[in-house]
Design a protein around this motif. Sequence first.
Motif, PDB file in Angstrom:
ATOM      1  N   GLY A   1      23.955  24.244 -51.348  1.00 33.04           N
ATOM      2  CA  GLY A   1      24.944  23.274 -51.356  1.00 33.04           C
ATOM      3  C   GLY A   1      24.495  22.206 -50.520  1.00 33.04           C
ATOM      4  O   GLY A   1      24.854  21.055 -50.405  1.00 33.04           O
ATOM      5  N   HIS A   2      23.603  22.449 -49.529  1.00 35.03           N
ATOM      6  CA  HIS A   2      23.050  21.366 -48.535  1.00 35.03           C
ATOM      7  C   HIS A   2      21.974  21.976 -47.876  1.00 35.03           C
ATOM      8  O   HIS A   2      22.069  23.401 -47.377  1.00 35.03           O
ATOM      9  N   PRO A   3      20.818  21.560 -47.774  1.00 36.32           N
ATOM     10  CA  PRO A   3      19.484  22.308 -47.178  1.00 36.32           C
ATOM     11  C   PRO A   3      19.697  22.703 -45.756  1.00 36.32           C
ATOM     12  O   PRO A   3      19.145  23.527 -45.418  1.00 36.32           O
ATOM     13  N   ALA A   4      20.601  22.090 -45.075  1.00 36.23           N
ATOM     14  CA  ALA A   4      20.864  22.444 -43.556  1.00 36.23           C
ATOM     15  C   ALA A   4      21.499  23.992 -43.512  1.00 36.23           C
ATOM     16  O   ALA A   4      21.418  24.615 -42.837  1.00 36.23           O
ATOM     17  N   ASN A   5      22.253  24.182 -44.681  1.00 36.97           N
ATOM     18  CA  ASN A   5      22.772  25.660 -44.737  1.00 36.97           C
ATOM     19  C   ASN A   5      21.871  26.695 -44.931  1.00 36.97           C
ATOM     20  O   ASN A   5      22.058  27.775 -44.611  1.00 36.97           O
ATOM     21  N   SER A   6      20.406  26.338 -45.356  1.00 33.58           N
ATOM     22  CA  SER A   6      19.516  27.180 -45.569  1.00 33.58           C
ATOM     23  C   SER A   6      18.999  27.589 -43.971  1.00 33.58           C
ATOM     24  O   SER A   6      18.690  28.843 -43.970  1.00 33.58           O
TER      25      SER A   6
END
Length: 262
Positions: free
Chosen positions: A204-209
């Motif tokens: 959903g958003h690379p920062a979630n990774s």
Amino acid sequence: MTLDEKTVNELAAHLEQAELKAQDVVKITDAHPDMDFDDAYAIQYAIRKAKLARGQKLAGLKMGLTSHAKMTQMGVETPIYGFLMDYMARGDGEEIRVDELIHPKVEPEIAFVTKADLHGPGCHIGDVLAATDFVVPAMEVIDSRYRDFKFDLKSVIADNTSSSRFVAGGQARDPGELDLRTLGVVLEKNGEVVATGAGAAVLGHPANSVAMLANMLGARGEHIPSGTFIMTGAGTEAVAVAKGDTVTARFQDLGSVSVRFV
Ligand code: OOG
Ligand code: MG
């Protein structure tokens, strides 16, 4: 844990030799069907310890299998993490020797560099964005040590999530100035488009990774230190490469990254 320390160390040496000799092996769960996820990470950490003991330096961390494209391609369903060492790094535009690898594939990825520690559990996207120094465009070269790139989740975790080489571009941007969800990427091989994607493909958003990495590490009593380089995982399928190929990942707002396979 189901494996004893001796077996963990033997499997770590077995997989690291496969990496260093560029020779494939059968997946380790064939001989150890009862091994669990703790065993798998214990093997990965034993490989990391062996490399550090030889004086090699940790260059960063990576998440893998963070998009549907990757999970479907590899037939697995959970994100995983691994480590990156100094000798795996290449500069933008540099060469990568194919004869040092088994069956390399490339993946365009957005990488984060932190400016504060990140601790889980409970780490979320807001914590990550507040702790991010900058993001850079990157490309990972994965090279599973398993025959025909076929594995299950435990085998690939033990094999340091297929980590092999990586390239980070030089255009650093503040993630607060970008919409990383709609940020597009085009992957070209020899000038032809072979994959396209957008940041939202990664959880959903690379920062979630990055948040998920902090939470996975937190479960082990570890954290992401300030100043860590983190690859967030591919939003596209990985693309096989061969000697003579030039691959370029063109990111919207972040510039491009290229490597040549020789
Ligand atoms: C495992 C590593 C996956 C990614 O970006 O999803 C990975 C593999 O597919 O061999 O690095
Ligand atoms: Mg990757």
